[in-house]
Scaffold this active site. Structure first.
Site, PDB file in Angstrom:
ATOM      1  N   ASP A 199       0.818  -1.223   0.000  1.00 22.71           N
ATOM      2  CA  ASP A 199       0.000   0.000   0.000  1.00 22.71           C
ATOM      3  C   ASP A 199       0.849   1.269   0.000  1.00 22.71           C
ATOM      4  OD1 ASP A 199      -2.379  -1.394   0.006  1.00 22.71           O
ATOM      5  OD2 ASP A 199      -2.667  -1.263   2.185  1.00 22.71           O
ATOM      6  N   SER A 249      -3.387  -9.413   8.072  1.00 24.88           N
ATOM      7  CA  SER A 249      -2.897  -8.041   8.190  1.00 24.88           C
ATOM      8  C   SER A 249      -2.239  -7.934   9.563  1.00 24.88           C
ATOM      9  CB  SER A 249      -4.078  -7.070   8.083  1.00 24.88           C
ATOM     10  OG  SER A 249      -3.707  -5.842   8.662  1.00 24.88           O
ATOM     11  N   ARG A 297       0.346   4.927  17.312  1.00 22.06           N
ATOM     12  CA  ARG A 297      -0.114   5.889  16.306  1.00 22.06           C
ATOM     13  C   ARG A 297       0.151   7.350  16.662  1.00 22.06           C
ATOM     14  NH1 ARG A 297       0.630   2.296  12.680  1.00 22.06           N
ATOM     15  NH2 ARG A 297      -1.047   0.817  12.332  1.00 22.06           N
ATOM     16  N   ASP A 335      -7.184   3.348  13.102  1.00 21.02           N
ATOM     17  CA  ASP A 335      -5.882   4.005  12.946  1.00 21.02           C
ATOM     18  C   ASP A 335      -5.963   5.335  12.203  1.00 21.02           C
ATOM     19  OD1 ASP A 335      -4.373   2.201  14.412  1.00 21.02           O
ATOM     20  OD2 ASP A 335      -4.222   0.805  12.726  1.00 21.02           O
TER      21      ASP A 335
HETATM   22  N1  ARG Z   1      -7.657  -3.415  16.296  1.00 23.74           N
HETATM   23  C1  ARG Z   1      -6.411  -2.834  16.701  1.00 23.74           C
HETATM   24  C2  ARG Z   1      -6.593  -1.372  17.029  1.00 23.74           C
HETATM   25  O1  ARG Z   1      -7.497  -0.736  16.537  1.00 23.74           O
HETATM   26  C3  ARG Z   1      -5.299  -3.059  15.716  1.00 23.74           C
HETATM   27  C4  ARG Z   1      -5.446  -2.373  14.382  1.00 23.74           C
HETATM   28  C5  ARG Z   1      -4.406  -2.767  13.353  1.00 23.74           C
HETATM   29  N2  ARG Z   1      -4.445  -4.182  13.105  1.00 23.74           N
HETATM   30  C6  ARG Z   1      -3.837  -4.843  12.101  1.00 23.74           C
HETATM   31  N3  ARG Z   1      -3.929  -6.129  12.134  1.00 23.74           N
HETATM   32  N4  ARG Z   1      -3.191  -4.244  11.153  1.00 23.74           N
HETATM   33  O2  ARG Z   1      -5.803  -0.844  17.769  1.00 23.74           O
END
Ligand code: ARG
Length: 419
Positions: free
Chosen positions: A15, A176, A95, A124
């Site tokens: 991506d 992912s 983040r 995110d």
């Molecule tokens: N659900 C988690 C959160 O919102 C992780 C998000 C990213 N997950 C991923 N498998 N890329 O903090």
């Protein structure tokens, strides 16, 4: 037309690689990539070469591990913040720091925009956008995944081929994955069915409890004012301590979390987490608080923990509420110093001992032996008054019921009138 400068949060995956070129084309821009090292081992390899090969004009790779531990992870550990009582929030805590990195580089480079590779249905994007808005209200945020033309991985790969963007020839990972020192988040693929037990290959950094050693391992963790500072009698800096504990606990299958969670955007999603050190440290920290915190502070802190977790999960790190909660939490941590022995065994954590100079546990009060100094007689008067409202309530209830019963009986016993 003057060229834009965009700072892109870059992971090196498909991506964000496609995104470098796409932003150059669609935004008339120079693209600077920024990669934060939060302790993700896998992803960082070859990032620099990949970014340049993809068309970046400058490449930043920043070691943020220490800052991540001290300013993001440990405050949330002290708060006891576990989202929906389970998730230690490795991704969510990373983040705001990555957003801060983007903003710092954007200021340094005089950039007009920052960009990230988050989708339009996750948490995110919220964390990035809100954090950037907080730190630099004038900066514009681009999230191409929310509005570009590609509808599948195949379309992105075709675009990459056409534009000479190097794409790894490996088979696409069925999951992912987002990884950092505090934990790994894994979703998609077969995990999207909440009835399916995660297959062995979903786990990245912990051994299955069934395959873990048959003998338990004891680790002593030392805390100072709520912060872990030593393992097994050895003082360690935050990053080394957490890396070491990840290895120790992961080898016992500790730290696997399977969660159906409520996302901020209203969706329920199923995610697997692996957070060995985070699991052990949250557990040990709470055990120490049980020993050293005053009862009402301990109870109030549980409520604050839930608030704190919601705030972090929802991307509200750079807010006055966060500062206010930190002030409360830090006040409570003044006595959270001491050590906890944790027993790791086939995926489980158990407390095997705890001590502190601030321990409020008083053996002379707790004991059932002749050493006992507790004033048993004083309990009688205390309980009389403590239980008074309960007693009064039930006395009234009984009286009302008795009156109603008597009235019913009186009616039932009325003689039948003469016809
Ligand atoms: N659900 C988690 C959160 O919102 C992780 C998000 C990213 N997950 C991923 N498998 N890329 O903090």
């Amino acid at each position: 037309m003057k060229k834009n400068t965009i700072v892109l949060a870059y992971s090196g995956g498909l991506d964000t690689s496609v995104m470098v070129k796409w932003l150059m084309e669609h935004m008339n821009a120079d693209v600077i990539t920024a990669t934060g090292d939060l302790g993700q081992k896998r992803e960082l390899q070859g990032v620099q070469a990949k970014a340049y090969a993809t068309g970046a004009t400058k490449v930043y790779i920043k070691d943020l591990k220490d800052e991540f531990m001290r300013d993001y992870v440990f405050p949330s550990l002290k708060a006891g913040a576990l989202y929906e009582k389970s998730y230690p929030m490795a991704t969510a805590l990373g983040r705001p720091l990555l957003a801060k990195m983007l903003v710092d580089i954007a200021h340094k480079e005089g950039a007009t925009h920052v960009a990230h590779g988050c989708t339009g249905k996750g948490n995110d994007q919220v964390r990035f956008d809100v954090s950037v808005a907080a730190l630099s209200p004038e900066l514009k945020v681009l999230a191409p995944l929310r509005d570009w033309e590609f509808k599948s991985r195949e379309e992105e790969i075709a675009y990459a081929r056409k534009n000479n963007i190097p794409v790894a020839a490996t088979v696409a990972n069925p999951y992912s994955i987002d990884e950092n020192i505090w934990g790994t988040s894994i979703e998609c693929g077969v995990l999207e069915d909440p009835m399916v037990e995660p297959p062995a290959d979903a786990y990245q950094r912990t051994i299955s409890p069934e395959l873990a050693p048959d003998t338990p391992e004891y680790v002593e963790i030392e805390f100072e004012e709520g912060i872990p500072v030593g393992l097994g009698g050895r003082r360690l800096d935050p990053v080394s301590l957490v890396f070491t504990l990840n290895d120790i606990a992961g080898a016992h299958g500790v730290g696997r979390i399977d969660l159906v969670e409520n996302r901020l955007v209203g969706i329920k999603s199923r995610e697997i987490y692996e957070a060995p050190a985070a699991t052990v440290l949250h557990f040990a920290h709470t055990e120490l608080e049980r020993l050293t915190l005053d009862k009402s502070v301990f109870h109030m802190k549980n409520q604050i923990a839930a608030e704190y977790a919601n705030l972090v999960y929802n991307g509200l790190w750079f807010t006055p509420l966060k500062d206010a909660l930190d002030a409360f939490v830090n006040e409570t941590q003044k006595t959270v110093s001491g050590s906890v022995v944790v027993k790791l065994y086939k995926g489980s954590t158990a407390v095997a001992g705890r001590k502190s100079v601030y321990s409020l546990y008083n053996a002379k009060l707790a004991t059932y032996t002749v050493e006992d100094t507790f004033d048993h007689k004083a309990s009688e008067g205390f309980i009389k008054i403590f239980g008074l409202p309960v007693k009064t309530y039930h006395q009234v209830q009984d009286k009302v019921a008795a009156t109603a019963e008597a009235e019913k009986e009186r009616k039932d016993l009325q003689p039948v009138p003469v016809q």
